[in-house]
Design an enzyme around this catalytic site. Structure first.
Site, PDB file in Angstrom:
ATOM      1  N   CYS A 167      -5.319   3.708   0.120  1.00 53.14           N
ATOM      2  CA  CYS A 167      -4.476   2.706   0.769  1.00 53.14           C
ATOM      3  C   CYS A 167      -3.261   3.386   1.392  1.00 53.14           C
ATOM      4  O   CYS A 167      -2.696   4.311   0.814  1.00 53.14           O
ATOM      5  CB  CYS A 167      -3.990   1.666  -0.243  1.00 53.14           C
ATOM      6  SG  CYS A 167      -5.290   0.889  -1.240  1.00 53.14           S
TER       7      CYS A 167
ATOM      8  N   GLY B   9       8.397  -2.963  -2.571  1.00 54.78           N
ATOM      9  CA  GLY B   9       7.086  -2.446  -2.949  1.00 54.78           C
ATOM     10  C   GLY B   9       6.026  -3.526  -2.953  1.00 54.78           C
ATOM     11  O   GLY B   9       6.297  -4.719  -2.769  1.00 54.78           O
TER      12      GLY B   9
ATOM     13  N   CYS C 160       1.100  -5.514  12.778  1.00 55.11           N
ATOM     14  CA  CYS C 160       0.956  -4.061  12.828  1.00 55.11           C
ATOM     15  C   CYS C 160       0.790  -3.540  14.251  1.00 55.11           C
ATOM     16  O   CYS C 160       0.988  -2.358  14.513  1.00 55.11           O
ATOM     17  CB  CYS C 160      -0.233  -3.620  11.980  1.00 55.11           C
ATOM     18  SG  CYS C 160      -0.124  -4.098  10.257  1.00 55.11           S
TER      19      CYS C 160
END
Length: 382
Positions: free
Chosen positions: A199, A116, A81
């Site tokens: 989230c 997903g 990230c």
């Protein structure tokens, strides 16, 4: 840093589910927009740094060739990230050391390729083999925090409510509608105590910033700019056994070094873009970034001190919870938000008289590490 470094342009596309786009298709439009905004030609670029985690080999080269940007060093950066923010750090270091004058930094990711669910982690990691995923890690953080301190699930929900309220003002955000406390609390359970709206969403996106030396800024006549006052990158250290999950030491250490490099204190900040991948993260990062004492983050949140009109606006873009989190792009998008705020170009979400901004992003779930990487930048209006 030996030579001042400036951001003179930023661009991005709205984050969301761009299922028909490739990595190249996502990144080329903001790349063109940022170069136009900076007033630079392809011949002016000395190096390109591209942050991504799942783009495959030579992602940066595939993007650059579409506009005929070649011959210069193109560096692909994978730091989970923190990839995009690490790319900015590498570009900043090269300019500050006098190696180059003009750098293009691209952050890009296409997460809809996974269909997903939670993002895949390294199958070699021992905890991943046992089934750990990032929502579970942050659920454990939240459970511990709620147990140890005067915080509740409602506080976790308040973070998301604030994020969506900010995101509703941001045309680049994946989610642009406000939500209520009850809507957050009653959304589908993901990992107790975290619900779906606590989230961040998966999605696709790209962002670009242009960094230059003071010499190049003067040559280009760039009047709209922010100075890189600090650029800090830390990697995690191994610590087996018990670890205080409410006190992410990698962010504490990175923040300490960033404030020292910039010569400012937390109270000087006008805005922060922090890594709020899950709502509990924002609370623990309030403390790690020096806004509150350990265990007292909820006081800031409840009193409205981290929104517009408060002490410091945290995640004016909507943060990862509302803006979205295409991982390689997130750190660059944070810098773009800081640029727009510090140059007075943030529109409906503009922070009045913003001078100092901090961006913070962590990366990686690896057994034995708090995080694999943490990158913090502090910017000053120039």
């Amino acid at each position: 840093m030996s030579t001042d470094v400036f951001v003179i342009a930023a661009a991005m596309i709205p984050f969301g589910k761009h299922r028909s786009s490739s990595y190249v298709g996502l990144a080329v439009p903001p790349l063109i927009d940022a170069m136009k905004g900076a007033g630079i030609e392809k011949s002016d670029v000395d190096a390109v740094y591209v942050g991504h985690s799942y783009g495959g080999m030579m992602t940066g080269q595939r993007i650059c060739k579409e506009i005929g940007l070649g011959t210069v060093p193109t560096v692909n950066v994978d730091n989970a990230c923190s990839s995009g923010a690490t790319a900015i750090h590498e570009a900043t270091t090269a300019i500050a050391e006098g190696l180059i004058d003009v750098a293009v930094v691209i952050g890009v990711e296409k997460l809809t390729q996974f269909g997903g669910g939670a993002l895949p982690l390294s199958p070699e990691d021992r905890e991943v083999k046992q089934g750990i995923i990032m929502p579970a890690v942050y659920a454990m953080r939240a459970t511990r925090y709620l147990h140890d301190f005067e915080a509740t699930s409602e506080d976790l929900a308040l973070v998301s409510v604030k994020a969506r309220r900010h995101g509703a003002l941001n045309p680049f955000a994946q989610f642009r509608t406000e939500v209520t406390l009850d809507e957050v609390l009653n959304s589908r359970a993901v990992a107790d105590p975290l619900t779906l709206l606590m989230c961040c969403p998966t999605g696709d996106g790209a962002a670009v910033v242009i960094l230059v030396s003071e010499r190049a800024r003067h040559k280009l006549g760039a009047t709209s700019a922010m100075r890189v006052a600090a650029s800090v990158l830390h990697s995690g250290h191994v610590e087996e056994g018990f670890r205080d999950m409410t006190k992410p030491e990698i962010t504490y250490d990175s923040a300490r070094d960033a404030y020292a490099e910039a010569g400012i204190e937390p109270k000087d900040l006008d805005m922060i873009e922090c890594h709020d991948a899950f709502s509990i993260a924002e609370l623990v990062y309030y403390e790690a970034l020096g806004l509150a004492e350990h265990g007292h983050a909820v006081d800031l949140l409840r009193d409205g001190r981290t929104t517009f009109g408060g002490d410091v606006v945290v995640n004016p873009s909507g943060g990862l919870l509302a803006k979205g989190h295409p991982v390689g792009a997130s750190g660059v998008a944070q810098a773009a938000e800081a640029f727009w705020q510090l140059t007075g170009e943030a529109g409906a979400r503009q922070i009045e008289n913003a001078r100092w901004a901090l961006t913070h992003v962590t990366g990686g779930g690896t057994a034995g590490l708090d995080h694999g990487a943490c990158t913090i930048h502090i910017f000053e209006a120039a």
